[in-house]
Structures are given as structure tokens and as C-alpha cells.
Write a protein that holds these residues in place. Structure first.
Motif, PDB file in Angstrom:
ATOM      1  N   MET A   1       0.842  -1.177   0.000  1.00  0.00           N
ATOM      2  CA  MET A   1       0.000   0.000   0.000  1.00  0.00           C
ATOM      3  C   MET A   1       0.888   1.242   0.000  1.00  0.00           C
ATOM      4  SD  MET A   1      -3.394   0.356   0.968  1.00  0.00           S
ATOM      5  CE  MET A   1      -4.466   1.567   1.481  1.00  0.00           C
ATOM      6  N   ILE A   2       0.472   2.219  -0.797  1.00  0.00           N
ATOM      7  CA  ILE A   2       1.246   3.451  -0.911  1.00  0.00           C
ATOM      8  C   ILE A   2       0.902   4.343   0.267  1.00  0.00           C
ATOM      9  CG2 ILE A   2       1.638   5.472  -2.338  1.00  0.00           C
ATOM     10  CD1 ILE A   2       0.844   3.865  -4.729  1.00  0.00           C
ATOM     11  N   SER A   3       1.952   4.856   0.886  1.00  0.00           N
ATOM     12  CA  SER A   3       1.715   5.734   2.038  1.00  0.00           C
ATOM     13  C   SER A   3       1.312   7.126   1.556  1.00  0.00           C
ATOM     14  CB  SER A   3       2.973   5.828   2.899  1.00  0.00           C
ATOM     15  OG  SER A   3       3.962   6.552   2.220  1.00  0.00           O
ATOM     16  N   ILE A   4       0.675   7.844   2.417  1.00  0.00           N
ATOM     17  CA  ILE A   4       0.199   9.187   2.097  1.00  0.00           C
ATOM     18  C   ILE A   4       1.376  10.126   1.857  1.00  0.00           C
ATOM     19  CG2 ILE A   4      -1.037  11.169   3.031  1.00  0.00           C
ATOM     20  CD1 ILE A   4      -2.981   9.266   4.282  1.00  0.00           C
ATOM     21  N   GLN A   5       2.466   9.953   2.573  1.00  0.00           N
ATOM     22  CA  GLN A   5       3.634  10.806   2.387  1.00  0.00           C
ATOM     23  C   GLN A   5       4.230  10.601   0.996  1.00  0.00           C
ATOM     24  OE1 GLN A   5       6.176   9.787   5.646  1.00  0.00           O
ATOM     25  NE2 GLN A   5       5.584  11.635   6.795  1.00  0.00           N
ATOM     26  N   PHE A   6       4.295   9.360   0.538  1.00  0.00           N
ATOM     27  CA  PHE A   6       4.833   9.075  -0.787  1.00  0.00           C
ATOM     28  C   PHE A   6       3.944   9.714  -1.856  1.00  0.00           C
ATOM     29  CE2 PHE A   6       5.117   6.296  -4.545  1.00  0.00           C
ATOM     30  CZ  PHE A   6       6.462   6.476  -4.829  1.00  0.00           C
ATOM     31  N   PHE A   7       2.634   9.560  -1.708  1.00  0.00           N
ATOM     32  CA  PHE A   7       1.686  10.143  -2.643  1.00  0.00           C
ATOM     33  C   PHE A   7       1.795  11.671  -2.648  1.00  0.00           C
ATOM     34  CE2 PHE A   7      -2.626  11.773  -3.553  1.00  0.00           C
ATOM     35  CZ  PHE A   7      -2.758  11.303  -4.851  1.00  0.00           C
ATOM     36  N   THR A   8       1.908  12.281  -1.484  1.00  0.00           N
ATOM     37  CA  THR A   8       2.052  13.731  -1.362  1.00  0.00           C
ATOM     38  C   THR A   8       3.342  14.198  -2.022  1.00  0.00           C
ATOM     39  OG1 THR A   8       0.852  13.647   0.733  1.00  0.00           O
ATOM     40  CG2 THR A   8       2.079  15.650   0.272  1.00  0.00           C
ATOM     41  N   SER A   9       4.410  13.449  -1.845  1.00  0.00           N
ATOM     42  CA  SER A   9       5.697  13.807  -2.455  1.00  0.00           C
ATOM     43  C   SER A   9       5.609  13.768  -3.979  1.00  0.00           C
ATOM     44  CB  SER A   9       6.794  12.860  -1.982  1.00  0.00           C
ATOM     45  OG  SER A   9       6.964  12.947  -0.599  1.00  0.00           O
ATOM     46  N   ILE A  10       4.965  12.752  -4.512  1.00  0.00           N
ATOM     47  CA  ILE A  10       4.829  12.633  -5.966  1.00  0.00           C
ATOM     48  C   ILE A  10       3.979  13.785  -6.516  1.00  0.00           C
ATOM     49  CG2 ILE A  10       3.779  11.256  -7.802  1.00  0.00           C
ATOM     50  CD1 ILE A  10       4.839   8.801  -6.440  1.00  0.00           C
ATOM     51  N   VAL A  11       2.888  14.097  -5.857  1.00  0.00           N
ATOM     52  CA  VAL A  11       2.035  15.199  -6.288  1.00  0.00           C
ATOM     53  C   VAL A  11       2.801  16.519  -6.238  1.00  0.00           C
ATOM     54  CG1 VAL A  11      -0.014  16.558  -5.686  1.00  0.00           C
ATOM     55  CG2 VAL A  11      -0.134  14.067  -5.711  1.00  0.00           C
ATOM     56  N   THR A  12       3.580  16.725  -5.191  1.00  0.00           N
ATOM     57  CA  THR A  12       4.374  17.954  -5.059  1.00  0.00           C
ATOM     58  C   THR A  12       5.384  18.079  -6.197  1.00  0.00           C
ATOM     59  OG1 THR A  12       4.132  17.874  -2.657  1.00  0.00           O
ATOM     60  CG2 THR A  12       5.876  19.261  -3.534  1.00  0.00           C
ATOM     61  N   VAL A  13       6.053  16.982  -6.515  1.00  0.00           N
ATOM     62  CA  VAL A  13       7.024  16.996  -7.612  1.00  0.00           C
ATOM     63  C   VAL A  13       6.325  17.264  -8.943  1.00  0.00           C
ATOM     64  CG1 VAL A  13       8.627  15.554  -8.934  1.00  0.00           C
ATOM     65  CG2 VAL A  13       8.721  15.553  -6.434  1.00  0.00           C
ATOM     66  N   LEU A  14       5.194  16.624  -9.187  1.00  0.00           N
ATOM     67  CA  LEU A  14       4.463  16.833 -10.427  1.00  0.00           C
ATOM     68  C   LEU A  14       3.968  18.275 -10.560  1.00  0.00           C
ATOM     69  CD1 LEU A  14       2.398  13.525 -10.718  1.00  0.00           C
ATOM     70  CD2 LEU A  14       4.408  14.200 -12.048  1.00  0.00           C
ATOM     71  N   VAL A  15       3.488  18.847  -9.473  1.00  0.00           N
ATOM     72  CA  VAL A  15       3.044  20.241  -9.498  1.00  0.00           C
ATOM     73  C   VAL A  15       4.226  21.163  -9.782  1.00  0.00           C
ATOM     74  CG1 VAL A  15       2.137  22.119  -8.066  1.00  0.00           C
ATOM     75  CG2 VAL A  15       1.000  19.903  -8.061  1.00  0.00           C
ATOM     76  N   GLY A  16       5.372  20.896  -9.179  1.00  0.00           N
ATOM     77  CA  GLY A  16       6.573  21.703  -9.425  1.00  0.00           C
ATOM     78  C   GLY A  16       7.041  21.617 -10.863  1.00  0.00           C
ATOM     79  N   VAL A  17       7.080  20.399 -11.410  1.00  0.00           N
ATOM     80  CA  VAL A  17       7.491  20.209 -12.812  1.00  0.00           C
ATOM     81  C   VAL A  17       6.481  20.881 -13.747  1.00  0.00           C
ATOM     82  CG1 VAL A  17       7.810  18.482 -14.617  1.00  0.00           C
ATOM     83  CG2 VAL A  17       8.833  18.136 -12.371  1.00  0.00           C
ATOM     84  N   GLY A  18       5.210  20.748 -13.446  1.00  0.00           N
ATOM     85  CA  GLY A  18       4.178  21.398 -14.256  1.00  0.00           C
ATOM     86  C   GLY A  18       4.306  22.916 -14.216  1.00  0.00           C
ATOM     87  N   GLY A  19       4.597  23.453 -13.038  1.00  0.00           N
ATOM     88  CA  GLY A  19       4.796  24.897 -12.906  1.00  0.00           C
ATOM     89  C   GLY A  19       5.995  25.379 -13.711  1.00  0.00           C
ATOM     90  N   LEU A  20       7.093  24.611 -13.660  1.00  0.00           N
ATOM     91  CA  LEU A  20       8.272  24.965 -14.451  1.00  0.00           C
ATOM     92  C   LEU A  20       7.968  24.915 -15.949  1.00  0.00           C
ATOM     93  CD1 LEU A  20      11.134  23.158 -12.511  1.00  0.00           C
ATOM     94  CD2 LEU A  20      10.744  25.612 -12.702  1.00  0.00           C
ATOM     95  N   TYR A  21       7.222  23.901 -16.355  1.00  0.00           N
ATOM     96  CA  TYR A  21       6.859  23.787 -17.769  1.00  0.00           C
ATOM     97  C   TYR A  21       6.015  24.977 -18.205  1.00  0.00           C
ATOM     98  CZ  TYR A  21       4.651  22.200 -22.044  1.00  0.00           C
ATOM     99  OH  TYR A  21       4.183  22.128 -23.328  1.00  0.00           O
ATOM    100  N   LEU A  22       5.004  25.351 -17.409  1.00  0.00           N
ATOM    101  CA  LEU A  22       4.149  26.483 -17.757  1.00  0.00           C
ATOM    102  C   LEU A  22       4.936  27.792 -17.772  1.00  0.00           C
ATOM    103  CD1 LEU A  22       0.866  25.620 -15.827  1.00  0.00           C
ATOM    104  CD2 LEU A  22       1.300  25.463 -18.282  1.00  0.00           C
ATOM    105  N   ALA A  23       5.883  27.949 -16.842  1.00  0.00           N
ATOM    106  CA  ALA A  23       6.723  29.147 -16.832  1.00  0.00           C
ATOM    107  C   ALA A  23       7.581  29.204 -18.095  1.00  0.00           C
ATOM    108  CB  ALA A  23       7.603  29.169 -15.590  1.00  0.00           C
ATOM    109  N   PHE A  24       8.108  28.077 -18.533  1.00  0.00           N
ATOM    110  CA  PHE A  24       8.914  28.033 -19.752  1.00  0.00           C
ATOM    111  C   PHE A  24       8.069  28.377 -20.976  1.00  0.00           C
ATOM    112  CE2 PHE A  24      10.407  25.669 -23.482  1.00  0.00           C
ATOM    113  CZ  PHE A  24      11.654  26.267 -23.635  1.00  0.00           C
ATOM    114  N   VAL A  25       6.863  27.827 -21.049  1.00  0.00           N
ATOM    115  CA  VAL A  25       5.973  28.107 -22.178  1.00  0.00           C
ATOM    116  C   VAL A  25       5.620  29.597 -22.213  1.00  0.00           C
ATOM    117  CG1 VAL A  25       3.644  27.696 -23.084  1.00  0.00           C
ATOM    118  CG2 VAL A  25       5.056  25.775 -22.354  1.00  0.00           C
ATOM    119  N   LYS A  26       5.339  30.192 -21.066  1.00  0.00           N
ATOM    120  CA  LYS A  26       5.021  31.622 -20.981  1.00  0.00           C
ATOM    121  C   LYS A  26       6.217  32.464 -21.410  1.00  0.00           C
ATOM    122  CE  LYS A  26       2.856  35.346 -19.499  1.00  0.00           C
ATOM    123  NZ  LYS A  26       2.394  36.171 -20.568  1.00  0.00           N
ATOM    124  N   TRP A  27       7.412  32.104 -20.967  1.00  0.00           N
ATOM    125  CA  TRP A  27       8.629  32.829 -21.342  1.00  0.00           C
ATOM    126  C   TRP A  27       8.848  32.762 -22.846  1.00  0.00           C
ATOM    127  CZ3 TRP A  27      13.230  30.674 -23.328  1.00  0.00           C
ATOM    128  CH2 TRP A  27      14.277  31.578 -23.451  1.00  0.00           C
TER     129      TRP A  27
END
Length: 96
Positions: A1-27
Motif C-alpha cells: 500500500m502506498i503511504s500518504i507521504q509518498f503520494f504527497t511527495s509525488i504530487v508535489t514533484v508533479l506540481v513543481g514540474v508542471g509549474g516549471l513547464y508552464l513558466a517556460f511556455v510563458k517565457w
């Protein structure tokens, strides 16, 4: 079973990568907009310089119209000036 901390970490990384991608597209989009604006500005300056040249030529032709030395030249330049003026007017309509 996946722990909540692992799931939270993955979501945080995905949100960060998505934010960087959107910032690059805007630039990238802003850079293209600046380049387009610069090209338009250069085209307008070129058009304005051609208009100044055309008007100055007209001014000289009007001043020299009674001179016998320029009779044949004035007719040829006037014909050329009429064509250039027409083209400049149509190009100006595209800009403004």
C-alpha cells in the motif's frame, strides 16, 4: 500500500514540474511576442522612411516643374512617384 507521504511527495514533484513547464511556455511566448513587435516596428519605420522620401521627391518636383532642364525627367519621375505613392498608401493601410 502506498503511504500518504509518498503520494504527497509525488504530487508535489508533479506540481513543481508542471509549474516549471508552464513558466517556460510563458517565457517562450513572451519572447516570440517581443520579436514580432520588433519586426513590426522595423517595418513601420521602413515604411515611414519611404513616405518621407516620396514626399521629399514630390516637393523637389513641384519646385522644379517650370525648369526646362527637367521637363523629361519630371514626367518620368512623376509617373514613378504616382506608383510608389499608391503602394505606400496600401502598405500604410495594413499597418494602421
Amino acid at each position: 500500500m502506498i503511504s500518504i507521504q509518498f503520494f504527497t511527495s509525488i504530487v508535489t514533484v508533479l506540481v513543481g514540474v508542471g509549474g516549471l513547464y508552464l513558466a517556460f511556455v510563458k517565457w517562450q511566448s513572451d519572447r516570440e511576442d517581443r520579436q514580432s513587435a520588433e519586426l513590426l516596428r522595423e517595418d513601420v519605420f521602413s515604411w515611414a522612411n519611404e513616405c518621407i522620401d516620396c514626399l521629399q521627391t514630390l516637393s523637389v518636383l513641384v519646385e522644379k516643374r517650370n525648369s526646362p532642364l527637367f521637363e523629361g525627367v519630371i514626367f518620368a519621375q512623376r509617373r514613378d512617384l504616382m506608383l510608389r505613392t499608391s503602394v505606400l498608401i496600401e502598405r500604410g493601410r495594413l499597418f494602421f
